[in-house]
Design a protein around this motif. Structure first.
Motif, mmCIF file in Angstrom:
data_model
loop_
_atom_site.group_PDB
_atom_site.id
_atom_site.type_symbol
_atom_site.label_atom_id
_atom_site.label_comp_id
_atom_site.label_asym_id
_atom_site.label_seq_id
_atom_site.Cartn_x
_atom_site.Cartn_y
_atom_site.Cartn_z
ATOM 1 N N VAL A 23 0.855 -1.188 0.000
ATOM 2 C CA VAL A 23 0.000 0.000 0.000
ATOM 3 C C VAL A 23 0.889 1.235 0.000
ATOM 4 O O VAL A 23 1.777 1.365 0.840
ATOM 5 C CB VAL A 23 -0.939 -0.007 1.228
ATOM 6 C CG1 VAL A 23 -1.729 1.280 1.320
ATOM 7 C CG2 VAL A 23 -1.857 -1.211 1.180
ATOM 8 N N PRO A 24 0.666 2.148 -0.950
ATOM 9 C CA PRO A 24 1.505 3.350 -1.011
ATOM 10 C C PRO A 24 1.334 4.208 0.250
ATOM 11 O O PRO A 24 0.249 4.262 0.833
ATOM 12 C CB PRO A 24 0.997 4.105 -2.238
ATOM 13 C CG PRO A 24 0.050 3.212 -2.929
ATOM 14 C CD PRO A 24 -0.324 2.108 -2.003
ATOM 15 N N ALA A 25 2.405 4.871 0.628
ATOM 16 C CA ALA A 25 2.379 5.753 1.793
ATOM 17 C C ALA A 25 1.542 6.988 1.472
ATOM 18 O O ALA A 25 1.442 7.403 0.316
ATOM 19 C CB ALA A 25 3.795 6.168 2.173
ATOM 20 N N ARG A 26 0.941 7.556 2.496
ATOM 21 C CA ARG A 26 0.181 8.790 2.304
ATOM 22 C C ARG A 26 1.124 9.919 1.918
ATOM 23 O O ARG A 26 2.269 9.974 2.367
ATOM 24 C CB ARG A 26 -0.573 9.142 3.581
ATOM 25 C CG ARG A 26 -1.686 8.178 3.864
ATOM 26 C CD ARG A 26 -2.463 8.458 5.119
ATOM 27 N NE ARG A 26 -2.452 9.829 5.577
ATOM 28 C CZ ARG A 26 -2.916 10.211 6.749
ATOM 29 N NH1 ARG A 26 -3.411 9.315 7.565
ATOM 30 N NH2 ARG A 26 -2.884 11.466 7.113
ATOM 31 N N VAL A 27 0.623 10.804 1.109
ATOM 32 C CA VAL A 27 1.442 11.908 0.601
ATOM 33 C C VAL A 27 1.859 12.846 1.725
ATOM 34 O O VAL A 27 2.975 13.362 1.729
ATOM 35 C CB VAL A 27 0.666 12.685 -0.494
ATOM 36 C CG1 VAL A 27 1.449 13.882 -0.977
ATOM 37 C CG2 VAL A 27 0.306 11.766 -1.633
ATOM 38 N N ASP A 28 0.984 13.049 2.708
ATOM 39 C CA ASP A 28 1.275 14.002 3.782
ATOM 40 C C ASP A 28 2.124 13.416 4.906
ATOM 41 O O ASP A 28 2.459 14.109 5.849
ATOM 42 C CB ASP A 28 -0.025 14.577 4.337
ATOM 43 C CG ASP A 28 -0.922 13.504 4.942
ATOM 44 O OD1 ASP A 28 -0.797 12.333 4.550
ATOM 45 O OD2 ASP A 28 -1.754 13.854 5.801
ATOM 46 N N GLN A 29 2.469 12.146 4.815
ATOM 47 C CA GLN A 29 3.298 11.523 5.844
ATOM 48 C C GLN A 29 4.462 10.785 5.204
ATOM 49 O O GLN A 29 4.308 10.123 4.192
ATOM 50 C CB GLN A 29 2.493 10.519 6.658
ATOM 51 C CG GLN A 29 1.464 11.130 7.553
ATOM 52 C CD GLN A 29 0.737 10.057 8.359
ATOM 53 O OE1 GLN A 29 0.671 8.912 7.968
ATOM 54 N NE2 GLN A 29 0.190 10.456 9.498
ATOM 55 N N SER A 30 5.607 10.907 5.822
ATOM 56 C CA SER A 30 6.741 10.141 5.335
ATOM 57 C C SER A 30 6.832 8.861 6.169
ATOM 58 O O SER A 30 6.826 8.908 7.393
ATOM 59 C CB SER A 30 7.996 10.998 5.436
ATOM 60 O OG SER A 30 8.956 10.463 6.245
ATOM 61 N N PRO A 31 6.880 7.704 5.496
ATOM 62 C CA PRO A 31 6.909 6.433 6.238
ATOM 63 C C PRO A 31 8.254 6.238 6.929
ATOM 64 O O PRO A 31 9.277 6.770 6.488
ATOM 65 C CB PRO A 31 6.706 5.391 5.146
ATOM 66 C CG PRO A 31 7.206 6.041 3.902
ATOM 67 C CD PRO A 31 6.939 7.508 4.058
#
Length: 126
Positions: A23-31
């Protein structure tokens, strides 16, 4: 009861692999870690794109094997144990090649699956 718990654990643990890695990471959060960051594949000169594809592929295989193991355990088939060991080994490879300290709990769970099968636990599934 034990059969249901083991089956649920195996399937849930397998699905977590897919969720975490595919699942791609959310744009507003860095994994905290990314599938494109493999210490081993980066050292071998692999591109970030190929490293992401490899992580997703290994995570998908791990998920599939855990689901097979969980379904076999639910059906009380003897094939659940080899499938669980293969799934756990695949998970260990995944977490080893893309190591991050946050994956430590997953490493422990995969090691415990192998240990449980080696010790014929739970006995009701054998």
């Amino acid at each position: 009861m034990i059969t249901a718990l083991v089956s649920t654990f195996l399937i849930a643990h397998g699905l977590l692999h897919l969720v975490i890695w595919a699942v791609p990471a959310r744009v507003d959060q860095s994994p905290p870690f990314a599938p494109g960051d493999s210490w081993a594949l980066s050292a071998a000169g692999a591109s970030v794109t190929s490293t992401k594809v490899a992580a997703t592929a290994v995570a998908s295989v791990t998920t599939l094997l855990y689901i097979i193991a969980g379904a076999a355990a639910a059906a009380q088939s003897g094939g659940w144990a080899p499938a669980a060991v293969l799934a756990a080994a695949s998970g260990l490879v995944l977490k080893g090649l893309w190591f991050h300290p946050w994956l430590g709990f997953g490493l422990a769970l995969d090691a415990e699956v192998i240990t449980a099968v080696a010790m014929n636990w739970p006995a009701s599934l054998y």
